[in-house]
Design an enzyme around this catalytic site. Structure first.
Site, PDB file in Angstrom:
ATOM      1  N   SER A  83     -71.520 -20.520 -52.795  1.00 14.98           N
ATOM      2  CA  SER A  83     -72.659 -19.907 -53.459  1.00 14.98           C
ATOM      3  C   SER A  83     -73.751 -20.923 -53.796  1.00 14.98           C
ATOM      4  O   SER A  83     -74.426 -21.434 -52.913  1.00 14.98           O
ATOM      5  CB  SER A  83     -72.156 -19.165 -54.704  1.00 14.98           C
ATOM      6  OG  SER A  83     -73.031 -18.145 -55.074  1.00 14.98           O
ATOM      7  N   ASP A 140     -81.513 -29.293 -44.799  1.00 18.56           N
ATOM      8  CA  ASP A 140     -82.706 -28.828 -44.098  1.00 18.56           C
ATOM      9  C   ASP A 140     -83.898 -29.759 -44.309  1.00 18.56           C
ATOM     10  O   ASP A 140     -84.695 -29.984 -43.388  1.00 18.56           O
ATOM     11  CB  ASP A 140     -83.074 -27.412 -44.560  1.00 18.56           C
ATOM     12  CG  ASP A 140     -82.069 -26.368 -44.093  1.00 18.56           C
ATOM     13  OD1 ASP A 140     -81.304 -26.670 -43.157  1.00 18.56           O
ATOM     14  OD2 ASP A 140     -82.043 -25.271 -44.676  1.00 18.56           O
ATOM     15  N   LYS A 153     -70.158 -18.040 -48.993  1.00 17.71           N
ATOM     16  CA  LYS A 153     -70.472 -16.943 -49.904  1.00 17.71           C
ATOM     17  C   LYS A 153     -71.982 -16.894 -50.092  1.00 17.71           C
ATOM     18  O   LYS A 153     -72.535 -17.597 -50.933  1.00 17.71           O
ATOM     19  CB  LYS A 153     -69.743 -17.149 -51.231  1.00 17.71           C
ATOM     20  CG  LYS A 153     -69.570 -15.878 -52.060  1.00 17.71           C
ATOM     21  CD  LYS A 153     -70.768 -15.558 -52.894  1.00 17.71           C
ATOM     22  CE  LYS A 153     -70.490 -14.407 -53.843  1.00 17.71           C
ATOM     23  NZ  LYS A 153     -71.670 -14.015 -54.630  1.00 17.71           N
TER      24      LYS A 153
END
Length: 713
Positions: free
Chosen positions: A481, A492, A506
């Site tokens: 999460s 990224d 998740k």
């Protein structure tokens, strides 16, 4: 919406199971006692709630799944599995008879008809009482412990019993094994068979008592879980008592050992170690260890195999300062293995205080230079919501704590920083975004797509950066999460190196909804007329329970969802927690991975070249690493044990030899590891030493050492 403030951790269902009792569902249960077992009936409130839950999941959840033949199949399988996953109770004839409900059970729920599900539950309860009564008769029966005979405890891959005779034979063997298992734990030369028989009678009588106390609310909770889990593993209906304790446990303190528990194959299984608690500090208990016995202080052990989870938890929990001893079957060990004893002093565990902590590690480079790496361990993404809402300038949060830790590491001139997110199940979305901001300038961090397919981009608005040097993030299969949002953003942006194993996957958002919002005034009047409205529910509990429903999905700034696939590390370490058995991808009803358009963001740097060089250096080190080979051997043994049908030898001599061989093997393995670290060896008769070596962290520090050198070259 709730998801703007918090991400429910992926283990929330375990939170519910591990810390609450299964009691009143908000309406008076209809219970009748018939010969051979209970005859439970759904209440009018159960029927109304079931109908509304189906409607919510068909019309308002992210997935919007209609009740249909295909969903009915999954609900049916979930229900059978939740009742008798080990195939130790039902007969094939009963399964054949239940088959008539396979394609219609979800449509029945839509109409408020729970009769088929309750029929299955009642049949199970009746069968359980029958076999347990039979097991009692076998305790005093004659058992030949020299006979060549085997027993399969967990029969999930076996066929259903075709007759009562087959079922009874299984339970005769189970009783024989239970007696033999108790006998082999007795000191050499002592004959305590009479005591063992009394222990076993007490165990079975306890199970019978628990089965007889089962009420329609228990049945309804289990039935609704079978339905919601067919839609989405993170969508769950909680009855009033479950809902009340769920909400309390998300913000209050717990007293106990600091572990979240789940029932698997009639054994209490550890599914999470809570940071800061006794189990966390002791470092003996691991994920998937099974608790088979509990003793208070220096008292005698009480067998808890087969107990209801809430009853077992009541024995394990207790006041701060008291001692509990646990009899443990380690993860992957066979049922016939010699259990270990773990002694813990219970503490008050304040969930909000699972704070970030720091240390400084020194790593020696090939050039003889020492590199200092700051390690920040973060067990969850936390924030004191109450203080934040009250505009308390000193409110506690992850970002505030980590910023202070980074300031101190800057002052101590460390060469790099590593953030350890292993086993971090998530927490506050706000904190995941703000924490990312400590390592980047302004920019997007995560995208959220709701049930209307509208996409909202969450940004870091603070241009200040707390750490500009080499940075690494360690994740594993239980990083979920918010952890995945943070790690994905760092990856990224090219802001740091991600190390470890693929995360949980998740990538969905849940909102807790009070079911009273969906109960019409007409139905409330019906319940009042039926005498069910003023049911004895806990004070403050939602009258009709609560549904935690999936309402949105997370996406990385590059457009890739964190759902299902998780975050793949740049430097990968092997793990025993495979995608097939652990994580979101192991859940049949999990939402799939997909991709949306990338946001506009500016990379901090392009680390692709450095990553390939780091991977090459890491792989070269592993070729000559004895610890790495040791880790691979452990993973191979664990995987082999998990994938092997546990056939137990009921010949006393052979089973005893197997145990001794396993004990010797375990001591040899541990001594090999101790030898690698130049530690004193474990000798027979001595207490087993605690091993706290962390190969993953050690090698991650080596990678960071290489990273520092490459960045400076």
């Amino acid at each position: 919406m709730l998801f703007h403030n918090t991400i429910y951790m992926f283990k929330n269902f375990l939170v519910c199971l591990a810390f609450i009792s299964v009691v009143a569902c908000g309406s008076k249960p209809r219970v009748a006692i018939e010969e051979g077992g209970l005859s439970l009936k759904p209440s009018l409130q159960h029927e109304i709630i079931a109908k509304e839950v189906v409607g919510i999941l068909e019309n308002y959840s992210y997935k919007k799944v209609a009740a249909s033949d295909s969903i009915s199949n999954i609900v049916y399988d979930n229900l059978i599995k939740s009742l008798d996953e080990g195939k130790n109770y039902f007969l094939q004839s009963e399964i054949d008879e239940f088959g008539q409900y396979r394609n219609t059970i979800s449509q029945d729920f839509r109409n408020g008809d729970l009769s088929s599900a309750f029929h299955i539950f009642n049949t199970y309860n009746k069968r359980a009482l029958e076999v347990l009564q039979y097991a009692l008769t076998q305790v005093d029966a004659s058992h030949d412990f020299n006979k060549e005979e085997t027993y399969i405890n967990y029969r999930d891959k076996q066929n259903w019993f075709t007759s009562d005779a087959e079922l009874k034979e299984q339970w005769r063997k189970r009783v024989k094994f239970d007696l033999l298992n108790l006998k082999l734990t007795t000191a050499e030369g002592k004959d305590e068979m009479a005591k063992h028989k009394e222990t076993l009678k007490k165990r079975y009588n306890n199970l019978i008592s628990q089965a007889k106390q089962t009420n329609s609310n228990d049945a309804f909770q289990l039935i609704m879980s079978a339905y919601t889990n067919a839609i989405d593993p993170h969508t769950t209906y909680y009855n009033p008592s479950f809902a009340q304790r769920f909400n309390e446990d998300m913000s209050n303190t717990l007293e106990g050992i600091g572990a979240r528990l789940q029932m698997e194959n009639e054994m209490v299984t550890i599914k999470e170690i809570i940071a800061g608690g006794p189990a966390f500090k002791d470092k003996t208990l691991k994920m998937d260890d099974r608790i088979i016995g509990v003793a208070q202080g220096n008292g005698e052990f009480e067998d808890i195999i087969g107990w209801r989870l809430d009853a077992a938890v009541a024995k394990i929990k207790g006041p701060k300062g008291t001692v509990v001893r646990l009899k443990i079957l380690p993860a992957g060990a066979e049922l016939s293995a010699q259990p270990t004893i773990v002694k813990l002093t219970r503490e008050k565990i304040v969930i909000e205080e699972e704070s970030a902590k720091r240390s400084i590690k020194t790593v020696k480079g090939d050039d003889g230079k020492n590199y200092r790496v700051g390690v920040i361990t973060l067990p969850k993404f936390y924030i004191d919501f109450e203080a934040y809402r009250k505009r308390d300038p000193n409110y506690k949060s992850t970002t505030r704590d980590v910023r202070l830790l980074l300031d101190s590491l800057n002052k101590e001139n460390v060469d790099a920083v590593v953030l350890d997110l292993r086993n971090n199940g998530g927490g506050s979305l706000q904190e995941a975004i703000e924490l990312t901001g400590l390592f980047i300038e302004k920019g997007p961090v995560v995208q959220v797509k709701d049930t209307r397919n509208q996409i909202e981009v969450h940004q870091d608005e603070d241009s200040s950066v707390s750490w500009k040097g080499p940075f690494g993030v360690i994740i594993n299969r239980y990083s979920a999460s918010a952890s995945e949002i943070f790690a994905g953003a760092i990856q990224d942006y090219g802001r740091g190196i991600i190390l470890g194993s693929t995360s949980y996957g998740k990538g969905t958002v849940q909102s807790a909804v009070d079911m009273s919002r969906f109960i019409s005034s007409v139905n409330k009047l019906k319940l009042k007329a039926a005498g069910e409205k003023d049911a004895d529910t806990p004070n403050g509990a939602p009258e009709f329970g609560q549904i935690n429903v999936t309402i949105a999905k997370f996406y990385r700034i590059n457009g890739s969802s964190t759902q299902h696939k998780g975050v793949d590390p740049d430097i990968t370490f092997p793990t025993q927690f495979t995608a097939e058995k652990y994580g979101e991808s192991s859940e049949p009803a999990a939402l799939p991975w997909d991709q949306i358009r990338s946001t506009n963001y500016n990379k901090v740097s392009d680390l692709s070249s450095i990553k390939s060089q780091l991977a090459a250096k890491h792989e070269n080190r592993m070729k000559n690493s004895a610890e790495y080979k040791f880790l691979l051997e452990d993973i191979e043994e664990f995987t082999k044990a998990m994938n092997t049908t546990s056939t137990i030898n009921l010949n006393e001599g052979k089973l005893k030899k197997e145990r001794e061989d396993n004990k010797t093997k375990n001591r040899t393995r541990l001594n090999k590891l101790l030898e690698l670290h130049n530690m004193p060896l474990w000798k027979e008769g001595q207490p087993q030493p605690k091993v706290e070596f962390d190969f993953i962290l050690d090698e991650s520090l080596n990678v960071m050492k290489d990273f520092i050198k490459l960045k400076n070259s």
